[in-house]
Scaffold this motif. Structure first.
Motif, mmCIF file in Angstrom:
data_model
loop_
_atom_site.group_PDB
_atom_site.id
_atom_site.type_symbol
_atom_site.label_atom_id
_atom_site.label_comp_id
_atom_site.label_asym_id
_atom_site.label_seq_id
_atom_site.Cartn_x
_atom_site.Cartn_y
_atom_site.Cartn_z
ATOM 1 N N ASP A 1 0.899 4.115 -2.997
ATOM 2 C CA ASP A 1 0.674 5.472 -2.534
ATOM 3 C C ASP A 1 1.959 6.380 -3.044
ATOM 4 O O ASP A 1 1.484 7.565 -3.680
ATOM 5 N N ARG A 2 3.150 5.884 -2.707
ATOM 6 C CA ARG A 2 4.308 6.619 -3.371
ATOM 7 C C ARG A 2 4.109 6.679 -4.951
ATOM 8 O O ARG A 2 4.508 7.755 -5.393
ATOM 9 N N ALA A 3 3.914 5.649 -5.511
ATOM 10 C CA ALA A 3 3.767 5.808 -7.183
ATOM 11 C C ALA A 3 2.737 6.595 -7.598
ATOM 12 O O ALA A 3 3.115 7.304 -8.439
ATOM 13 N N THR A 4 1.617 6.719 -6.982
ATOM 14 C CA THR A 4 0.465 7.535 -7.289
ATOM 15 C C THR A 4 0.903 9.011 -7.058
ATOM 16 O O THR A 4 0.749 9.765 -7.786
ATOM 17 N N ARG A 5 1.522 9.437 -5.851
ATOM 18 C CA ARG A 5 2.002 10.712 -5.730
ATOM 19 C C ARG A 5 3.162 11.090 -6.614
ATOM 20 O O ARG A 5 2.984 12.360 -7.186
ATOM 21 N N LYS A 6 3.916 10.323 -6.951
ATOM 22 C CA LYS A 6 5.072 10.449 -7.898
ATOM 23 C C LYS A 6 4.415 10.804 -9.333
ATOM 24 O O LYS A 6 4.662 11.629 -10.074
ATOM 25 N N THR B 1 0.917 -1.243 -0.104
ATOM 26 C CA THR B 1 -0.046 -0.028 -0.016
ATOM 27 C C THR B 1 0.886 1.242 -0.101
ATOM 28 O O THR B 1 0.543 2.233 -0.705
ATOM 29 N N ASP B 2 1.904 1.176 0.711
ATOM 30 C CA ASP B 2 2.801 2.664 0.815
ATOM 31 C C ASP B 2 3.463 2.558 -0.528
ATOM 32 O O ASP B 2 3.659 3.719 -1.079
ATOM 33 N N ARG B 3 3.864 1.607 -1.254
ATOM 34 C CA ARG B 3 4.651 1.837 -2.579
ATOM 35 C C ARG B 3 3.600 2.230 -3.567
ATOM 36 O O ARG B 3 3.758 3.118 -4.657
#
Length: 119
Positions: A112-117, A108-110
């Motif tokens: 979320d980071r990919a979505t933000r990026k 989930t963390d990964r």
């Protein structure tokens, strides 16, 4: 914690015995072999130390071991017993549950980071 080698059993042609042959060892990403060697001292570190330790009560350990044993038994062609086939309730494995929750958190963390990026 855990087995650090891969072994194959080779039956002898005459059927009078077998040879257990070690064909591979497991290594951590940093190159450390997790198998305990025959030359290891009592103080040597080997295996994999869990980052998150879940302490089970004696009854939980017995239930988990019975559940794992029963999962290895073939029941009417199926490898996973149902509660009626095994004759007992399904086992709750808190160690497995924690592992799954940790993995879901990491994924989930990964995501979320990919979505933000990507935004």
């Amino acid at each position: 914690f855990g087995k650090g080698s891969v072994q194959n059993v080779i039956e002898l042609e005459d059927g009078q015995g077998a040879i257990k042959l070690t064909t591979a060892y497991y290594y951590l990403p940093g190159g450390t072999c997790i198998h305990k060697s025959d030359r290891a001292k009592e103080t040597d570190k080997w295996g994999v130390e869990p980052k998150i330790k879940i302490v089970l009560a004696d009854e939980e350990i017995i239930d988990v071991l019975k559940g794992r044993r029963d999962a290895d038994i073939i029941h009417n062609g199926a490898t996973q017993p149902t509660t009626t086939q095994a004759g007992h309730d399904l086992v709750i494995d808190r160690q497995l549950d924690q592992g799954i929750m940790t993995l879901v958190g990491v994924l989930t963390d990964r995501a979320d980071r990919a979505t933000r990026k990507a935004s």
